[in-house]
Motif scaffolding. Structure first.
Motif, PDB file in Angstrom:
ATOM      1  N   SER A 138     -78.446 -15.425  18.484  1.00  0.00           N
ATOM      2  CA  SER A 138     -78.684 -16.812  18.906  1.00  0.00           C
ATOM      3  C   SER A 138     -79.123 -16.923  20.373  1.00  0.00           C
ATOM      4  N   LYS A 176     -78.159 -21.247   8.133  1.00  0.00           N
ATOM      5  CA  LYS A 176     -77.206 -21.492   7.055  1.00  0.00           C
ATOM      6  C   LYS A 176     -76.313 -22.591   7.616  1.00  0.00           C
ATOM      7  N   THR A 212     -77.163 -14.337   2.701  1.00  0.00           N
ATOM      8  CA  THR A 212     -77.527 -13.464   3.842  1.00  0.00           C
ATOM      9  C   THR A 212     -77.427 -11.979   3.491  1.00  0.00           C
TER      10      THR A 212
HETATM   11  N1  LIG Z   1     -74.067 -12.612  17.537  1.00  0.00           N
HETATM   12  C1  LIG Z   1     -74.795 -13.261  16.456  1.00  0.00           C
HETATM   13  C2  LIG Z   1     -73.789 -13.690  15.420  1.00  0.00           C
HETATM   14  C3  LIG Z   1     -74.460 -14.147  14.151  1.00  0.00           C
HETATM   15  C4  LIG Z   1     -73.450 -14.411  13.075  1.00  0.00           C
HETATM   16  O1  LIG Z   1     -72.377 -13.807  13.003  1.00  0.00           O
HETATM   17  N2  LIG Z   1     -73.806 -15.345  12.205  1.00  0.00           N
HETATM   18  C5  LIG Z   1     -72.920 -15.701  11.121  1.00  0.00           C
HETATM   19  C6  LIG Z   1     -72.824 -17.218  11.025  1.00  0.00           C
HETATM   20  S1  LIG Z   1     -72.164 -17.910  12.527  1.00  0.00           S
HETATM   21  C7  LIG Z   1     -73.491 -15.201   9.812  1.00  0.00           C
HETATM   22  O2  LIG Z   1     -74.691 -15.220   9.619  1.00  0.00           O
HETATM   23  N3  LIG Z   1     -72.615 -14.749   8.891  1.00  0.00           N
HETATM   24  C8  LIG Z   1     -73.031 -14.341   7.575  1.00  0.00           C
HETATM   25  C9  LIG Z   1     -73.072 -15.490   6.629  1.00  0.00           C
HETATM   26  O3  LIG Z   1     -72.674 -16.618   6.998  1.00  0.00           O
HETATM   27  O4  LIG Z   1     -73.462 -15.285   5.467  1.00  0.00           O
HETATM   28  C10 LIG Z   1     -75.594 -14.464  17.007  1.00  0.00           C
HETATM   29  O5  LIG Z   1     -75.195 -15.004  18.049  1.00  0.00           O
HETATM   30  O6  LIG Z   1     -76.605 -14.840  16.415  1.00  0.00           O
END
Ligand SMILES: N[C@@H](CCC(=O)N[C@@H](CS)C(=O)NCC(=O)O)C(=O)O
Length: 203
Positions: free
Chosen positions: A62, A6, A34
């Motif tokens: 990640s 995204k 999401t």
């Molecule tokens: N600890 C996870 C964190 C993933 C995360 O919080 N991703 C956020 C974007 S940075 C997300 O998908 N949020 C829901 C959205 O944006 O709809 C990783 O490092 O992948």
């Protein structure tokens, strides 16, 4: 392999920077929602990035994605010797827990874009920034001895720390000017070709 993304999202950027550092590119699938049932089947935590492997396995988180790619490509970004690998893990965790995660939370707590999405407590954001400023003093001390966070080689610890530092500084929440070594490192890391996407967002 495909990367579910995204744009822009900091955790997605982490993997994209890692890929650029390795000189690899993956097909990207932009996720519009999401929270949709279809995406929650891919990742029940409803977050990006997610790596879809050729065998259909879905890998989220990640750093886990970066480690999975590193296993195939032997990137050097997780350290070479066993001791370096341990140091990279140690400093990456410090970077994530003490700088990157608080920086993302700071943005959530203060940015108008998140009004209505999270219950914002700006006074909590101030606490996060004060704590991060203290943690950055320790990163500065480390960087007085080393070129990058772990020795003379760029690693995933630098990627995570730089994303956190950039988010805090973009909002004027931490002051790097008192940390000469950290400022020298931030200028050098920020100028790397892999940081182009981040530069476009923060300048
Ligand atoms: N600890 C996870 C964190 C993933 C995360 O919080 N991703 C956020 C974007 S940075 C997300 O998908 N949020 C829901 C959205 O944006 O709809 C990783 O490092 O992948």
């Amino acid at each position: 392999m495909k990367l579910h993304v995204k744009t822009p999202a900091p955790s997605v950027l982490k993997v994209q920077i890692f890929l650029d550092e390795c000189g690899h590119a993956l097909q990207e699938v932009e996720v519009s929602d999401t929270r949709s049932p279809a995406f929650l089947k891919i990742n029940p935590f409803g977050t990006v990035p997610v790596l879809e492997t050729d065998s259909g396995e879905m890998i989220s988180e990640s750093l886990t994605i970066c480690r999975h790619l590193h296993r195939q490509w032997h990137t050097g970004l997780f350290g070479d010797s066993e001791d370096e690998q341990l140091q990279v893990e140690l400093w990456e965790r410090r970077a994530e827990l003490l700088v990157y995660a608080p920086a993302i939370e700071y943005v959530h707590q203060t940015h108008p874009m998140f009004v209505g999405h999270v219950e914002q407590h700006p006074e909590w954001a101030v606490v996060l920034a004060v704590r991060a400023q203290r943690a950055l003093a320790a990163f500065n001390e480390q960087l007085e001895r080393t070129l990058f966070i772990v020795g003379d080689s760029f690693s995933v610890a630098d990627i995570t720390a730089f994303l956190g530092v950039s988010a805090f500084t973009a909002f004027g929440a931490v002051d790097l000017s008192q940390y000469a070594a950290l400022s020298r490192w931030a200028a050098a890391v920020g100028a790397r070709p892999s940081m182009e996407r981040l530069r476009a967002l923060t300048t």
